[in-house]
Design a protein around this motif. Structure first.
Motif, PDB file in Angstrom:
ATOM      1  N   PHE A  53      12.236  12.768 -12.385  1.00 41.96           N
ATOM      2  CA  PHE A  53      12.078  13.955 -11.545  1.00 41.96           C
ATOM      3  C   PHE A  53      10.826  13.843 -10.677  1.00 41.96           C
ATOM      4  CE2 PHE A  53      14.499  16.755 -14.818  1.00 41.96           C
ATOM      5  CZ  PHE A  53      15.677  16.153 -14.435  1.00 41.96           C
ATOM      6  N   ALA A  54       9.742  13.331 -11.258  1.00 49.81           N
ATOM      7  CA  ALA A  54       8.510  13.179 -10.478  1.00 49.81           C
ATOM      8  C   ALA A  54       8.704  12.191  -9.340  1.00 49.81           C
ATOM      9  CB  ALA A  54       7.372  12.718 -11.390  1.00 49.81           C
ATOM     10  N   ALA A  55       9.436  11.092  -9.601  1.00 52.81           N
ATOM     11  CA  ALA A  55       9.697  10.109  -8.551  1.00 52.81           C
ATOM     12  C   ALA A  55      10.531  10.721  -7.432  1.00 52.81           C
ATOM     13  CB  ALA A  55      10.408   8.892  -9.136  1.00 52.81           C
ATOM     14  N   ALA A  56      11.526  11.524  -7.799  1.00 54.60           N
ATOM     15  CA  ALA A  56      12.351  12.182  -6.778  1.00 54.60           C
ATOM     16  C   ALA A  56      11.515  13.148  -5.947  1.00 54.60           C
ATOM     17  CB  ALA A  56      13.509  12.919  -7.446  1.00 54.60           C
ATOM     18  N   ALA A  57      10.656  13.929  -6.604  1.00 50.39           N
ATOM     19  CA  ALA A  57       9.812  14.877  -5.874  1.00 50.39           C
ATOM     20  C   ALA A  57       8.853  14.153  -4.935  1.00 50.39           C
ATOM     21  CB  ALA A  57       9.032  15.746  -6.862  1.00 50.39           C
ATOM     22  N   ALA A  58       8.267  13.043  -5.393  1.00 55.84           N
ATOM     23  CA  ALA A  58       7.354  12.281  -4.543  1.00 55.84           C
ATOM     24  C   ALA A  58       8.098  11.686  -3.354  1.00 55.84           C
ATOM     25  CB  ALA A  58       6.689  11.172  -5.355  1.00 55.84           C
ATOM     26  N   ASN A  76       2.221   9.994  -9.863  1.00 55.94           N
ATOM     27  CA  ASN A  76       1.290  10.263 -10.963  1.00 55.94           C
ATOM     28  C   ASN A  76       0.581  11.594 -10.787  1.00 55.94           C
ATOM     29  OD1 ASN A  76       1.784   7.978 -12.554  1.00 55.94           O
ATOM     30  ND2 ASN A  76       0.406   6.716 -11.333  1.00 55.94           N
ATOM     31  N   GLU A  77       0.337  11.985  -9.546  1.00 54.55           N
ATOM     32  CA  GLU A  77      -0.255  13.302  -9.324  1.00 54.55           C
ATOM     33  C   GLU A  77       0.708  14.399  -9.771  1.00 54.55           C
ATOM     34  OE1 GLU A  77      -1.239  13.254  -5.225  1.00 54.55           O
ATOM     35  OE2 GLU A  77      -3.111  12.152  -5.491  1.00 54.55           O
ATOM     36  N   GLN A  78       2.004  14.179  -9.525  1.00 54.13           N
ATOM     37  CA  GLN A  78       3.009  15.126 -10.006  1.00 54.13           C
ATOM     38  C   GLN A  78       3.029  15.128 -11.532  1.00 54.13           C
ATOM     39  OE1 GLN A  78       5.092  16.995  -8.107  1.00 54.13           O
ATOM     40  NE2 GLN A  78       5.056  16.105  -6.070  1.00 54.13           N
ATOM     41  N   GLN A 121       0.826  -1.200   0.000  1.00 50.85           N
ATOM     42  CA  GLN A 121       0.000   0.000   0.000  1.00 50.85           C
ATOM     43  C   GLN A 121       0.862   1.252   0.000  1.00 50.85           C
ATOM     44  OE1 GLN A 121      -3.243   0.233  -0.496  1.00 50.85           O
ATOM     45  NE2 GLN A 121      -2.971   2.447  -0.533  1.00 50.85           N
ATOM     46  N   ALA A 122       1.981   1.213   0.751  1.00 51.35           N
ATOM     47  CA  ALA A 122       2.899   2.359   0.748  1.00 51.35           C
ATOM     48  C   ALA A 122       3.470   2.575  -0.649  1.00 51.35           C
ATOM     49  CB  ALA A 122       4.019   2.130   1.759  1.00 51.35           C
ATOM     50  N   ALA A 123       3.808   1.476  -1.330  1.00 51.54           N
ATOM     51  CA  ALA A 123       4.325   1.592  -2.697  1.00 51.54           C
ATOM     52  C   ALA A 123       3.262   2.160  -3.622  1.00 51.54           C
ATOM     53  CB  ALA A 123       4.803   0.227  -3.190  1.00 51.54           C
ATOM     54  N   ARG A 124       2.029   1.702  -3.490  1.00 47.90           N
ATOM     55  CA  ARG A 124       0.953   2.220  -4.336  1.00 47.90           C
ATOM     56  C   ARG A 124       0.710   3.707  -4.057  1.00 47.90           C
ATOM     57  NH1 ARG A 124      -1.622  -1.312  -7.290  1.00 47.90           N
ATOM     58  NH2 ARG A 124      -1.431  -3.540  -6.839  1.00 47.90           N
ATOM     59  N   SER A 125       0.805   4.096  -2.800  1.00 46.53           N
ATOM     60  CA  SER A 125       0.628   5.508  -2.464  1.00 46.53           C
ATOM     61  C   SER A 125       1.735   6.352  -3.088  1.00 46.53           C
ATOM     62  CB  SER A 125       0.618   5.692  -0.939  1.00 46.53           C
ATOM     63  OG  SER A 125      -0.466   4.999  -0.360  1.00 46.53           O
ATOM     64  N   LEU A 126       2.962   5.814  -3.073  1.00 39.20           N
ATOM     65  CA  LEU A 126       4.076   6.531  -3.694  1.00 39.20           C
ATOM     66  C   LEU A 126       3.842   6.677  -5.193  1.00 39.20           C
ATOM     67  CD1 LEU A 126       6.882   7.811  -3.562  1.00 39.20           C
ATOM     68  CD2 LEU A 126       7.866   5.536  -3.814  1.00 39.20           C
TER      69      LEU A 126
END
Length: 657
Positions: free
Chosen positions: A218-223, A96-98, A86-91
């Motif tokens: 970049f989105a992954a880093a920001a998240a 994706n929101e970014q 669930q933590a991975a899915r939230s990440l």
């Protein structure tokens, strides 16, 4: 003879434990019998019995292992796996929101998919789907399926030939990260989606390829950094940054770093980072003479408009000495310019950030929809305001909250948009405010932002808003308006045939409808309407199905019912969404509850058995002050299908009365 004696000794030595060999000589033939558990057995008979015993013990071990796995599945192991997945899915959702906020030049957007790896079997993929649900709520057959999946992983770990202890191999086998694979999806403005493959990637221009490579990173880093302290640096280190990318596309890539509020340290042979999209860069140009010792460093500063060389430090007039603190600060300021109180600046930014979100938490929309508090917290953790401030779009959030404060409301989306924002297209699916509102509505209902166009329309309608009035319909059976033209004549004939029909808003506007009956029933789910048509036939009393939040056509039909003097009776799901719909139909449309109060809810639980966990915040019911507290206390949602027999019985009695 000595050879036989030695072999006899070897047999006795080799058989230990419960086996006692006896060796006889029958006309020169050496016979071996074994005494086991007090009985004499031939070698072949005993081998057969031992093989059977081994199989039985293995079966018992598997049964014990299954019970042990199921026990741990409902305890630490299942909870840990669910928590991590669930933590991975939230990440992934935060990433994706970014990504949704940054589109390509083509209008396409990028989305990360985290799905079961193609190497997983269909049964394993189904088991992974079950891990999205609380293990304690799974049916026995699903718990067994999930347990079988985990037992198979444990079995593979025990028989793995790789290095490490059994515990280490088991840890590798239960590493959920190996069960999933990432893929990148390209979504076109019209909603169509394609998986980004090597072949599809190769068809793009050099600039689009560069953006596609850097945007997810970049989105992954920001998240990832969103989970840290607001004072912590958000470092991204790039070596040979943007090599092979033309200058125009490099500016777009740098703009992504700014939009994601990342602190980038990059090295490059020819990249200075001086682009209009970047508000500020500190640059060190390094040069080395192979005939000299050391490296020369020349400092430049880009302020968003001009690149200028920083003042070099003055040569010391005397031999340098260890400076005092003040002397050190003076030296640094002479060399690099005024020192910045970074901790103080961060504290000021943090205070401004807190003030901004405090003001939004006071908005009236949060009193109407308490679930918005969690939505705002998620926006904050994703760095929404920092990105919005760069583009001057902070006002969009206030506009979205103003829209949410009006819902639920019976209105066309274009009219709502015009009334609140002054722009009839401000709430379109592709608009920034429209996306914010949809994201908020999904949070209020306990779901995720919808991806498909039909899901977005359904979410709008759940709150009374019709995104497409021309497609608005009401599902009815047994409705017989007074004849005034071909449309009403067709509706009456369908009622006589007990055929459910969708009545469009245009059909209701074409002729002057009148309905003259004592009572009209309304329900939320089409299954009730279909069951009533089968049970009552042509005598079915008038029944209107809202199919969720009433559409414009439904509301117009309710108005026709009230205008004709009929009493409107409504039943819906016992849940958060059902009560919202009930507040609209009963509170605004003047309907009366039909088996839809606190006593009916408790009786439905006793008769219908266990329901499903309630999703979303349960609003107070305007017609029964005890209903909402009962739902919150029990935490169980009861759908109309679970009480369909009682509802149909009422309709049958009405048809005979």
């Amino acid at each position: 003879m000595l050879r036989h004696a030695k072999r006899d000794a070897d047999v006795r030595t080799g058989l230990t434990g419960d086996f006692d060999p006896t060796l006889d000589n029958d006309d020169g033939l050496r016979l071996v019998t074994l005494v086991h558990a007090g009985r004499s057995e031939s070698v072949t008979d005993l081998a057969t019995k031992l093989a059977s015993e081994v199989q039985e013990r293995r079966r018992l071990l598997r049964d014990e292992e299954r019970e042990l796995m199921l026990e741990h599945l409902t305890g630490d192991l299942g909870g840990h796996l669910q928590e991590r997945i669930q933590a991975a899915r939230s990440l992934v959702q935060r990433i994706n929101e970014q990504l949704s906020l940054h589109q390509l030049n083509s209008g396409e957007s990028v989305k990360l998919l985290w799905r079961a790896a193609p190497s997983q079997s269909d049964e394993a993929a189904r088991a992974l789907t079950l891990l999205r649900t609380d293990v304690r709520l799974l049916a026995d057959v699903d718990r067994e399926r999930l347990g079988a999946f985990l037992r198979e992983r444990a079995h593979e770990a025990r028989h793995e030939d790789g290095a490490g202890t059994t515990a280490e191999r088991l840890a590798r086998a239960l590493d959920y990260r190996d069960w999933y694979r990432f893929s990148v999806q390209l979504r076109a403005p019209d909603g169509t989606a394609r998986i980004l493959t090597k072949k599809l990637f190769a068809t793009g221009s050099g600039g689009s390829k560069a953006v596609l490579v850097h945007l997810p990173l970049f989105a992954a880093a920001a998240a990832h950094y969103a989970s840290g302290s607001s004072h912590a640096p958000r470092l991204v280190l790039l070596d040979e940054a943007f090599a092979g990318i033309d200058r125009g596309q490099r500016g777009r890539c740098m703009a992504l770093l700014v939009a994601f509020d990342l602190d980038c340290l990059l090295t490059s042979y020819d990249e200075w980072g001086c682009y209009a999209e970047v508000p500020g860069v500190a640059i060190y140009d390094l040069a080395r003479d192979p005939n000299s010792i050391g490296v020369a460093a020349m400092r430049f500063v880009w302020d968003g408009n001009v690149r200028a060389a920083a003042e070099p430090p003055p040569a010391p007039a005397v031999a340098p000495q260890v400076p005092s603190v003040g002397g050190l600060c003076d030296s640094l300021e002479r060399r690099d310019g005024p020192l910045v109180d970074r901790p103080g600046a961060r504290a000021m930014r943090a205070a401004a950030e807190e003030s901004f979100w405090d003001a939004r938490r006071e908005h009236r929309a949060l009193r109407r929809h308490p679930g918005l508090a969690q939505w705002l917290a998620r926006l904050r953790s994703n760095g929404w305001r920092k990105r919005a401030a760069l583009s001057g779009d902070e006002v969009r959030l206030d506009t979205a909250l103003d829209v949410l404060d009006t819902l639920p409301l019976r209105v066309d989306r274009a009219q709502l948009s015009s009334d609140v924002t002054g722009d009839p297209h401000a709430l379109d699916d592709a608009s920034p405010v429209g996306r914010l509102v949809l994201s908020a509505l999904a949070a209020v209902t306990g779901g995720s932002p919808p991806d498909r166009a039909d899901e977005r329309r359904a979410l709008w309608r759940r709150f009374g808003v019709d995104p497409d009035p021309l497609a608005s319909t009401a599902l009815v059976v047994g409705v017989r308006p007074l004849l005034c033209g071909p449309v009403t004549e067709a509706i009456v004939r369908l009622a006589d045939a007990a055929v459910p029909v969708h009545v469009s808003l245009e059909m209701l506007r074409t002729e002057a409808w009148e309905i003259r009956v004592p009572r009209v029933f309304a329900c939320e789910n089409p299954s009730v309407l279909r069951a009533a048509a089968r049970a009552c036939g042509a005598a079915c009393p008038p029944l209107i199905c809202t199919e969720g939040m009433p559409s414009a056509a439904c509301r117009r039909l309710f108005h026709v019912v009230r205008a004709g003097g009929a009493q409107l009776l409504y039943h819906g799901d016992f849940g958060a969404g059902g009560l919202r719909i009930g507040n609209l139909v009963i509170g605004d449309e003047g309907a009366r509850p039909w088996r839809f109060d606190e006593a009916d809810y408790r009786r439905a639980i006793d008769v219908g058995g266990a329901g499903t966990p309630i999703k979303g915040d349960v609003p107070d019911a305007l017609w029964d002050s005890q209903l909402a507290p009962a739902l919150r206390s029990r935490g169980i949602e009861i759908h109309e299908e679970q009480v369909i027999d009682e509802l149909v019985a009422d309709l049958v009695a009405e048809s005979r009365g």
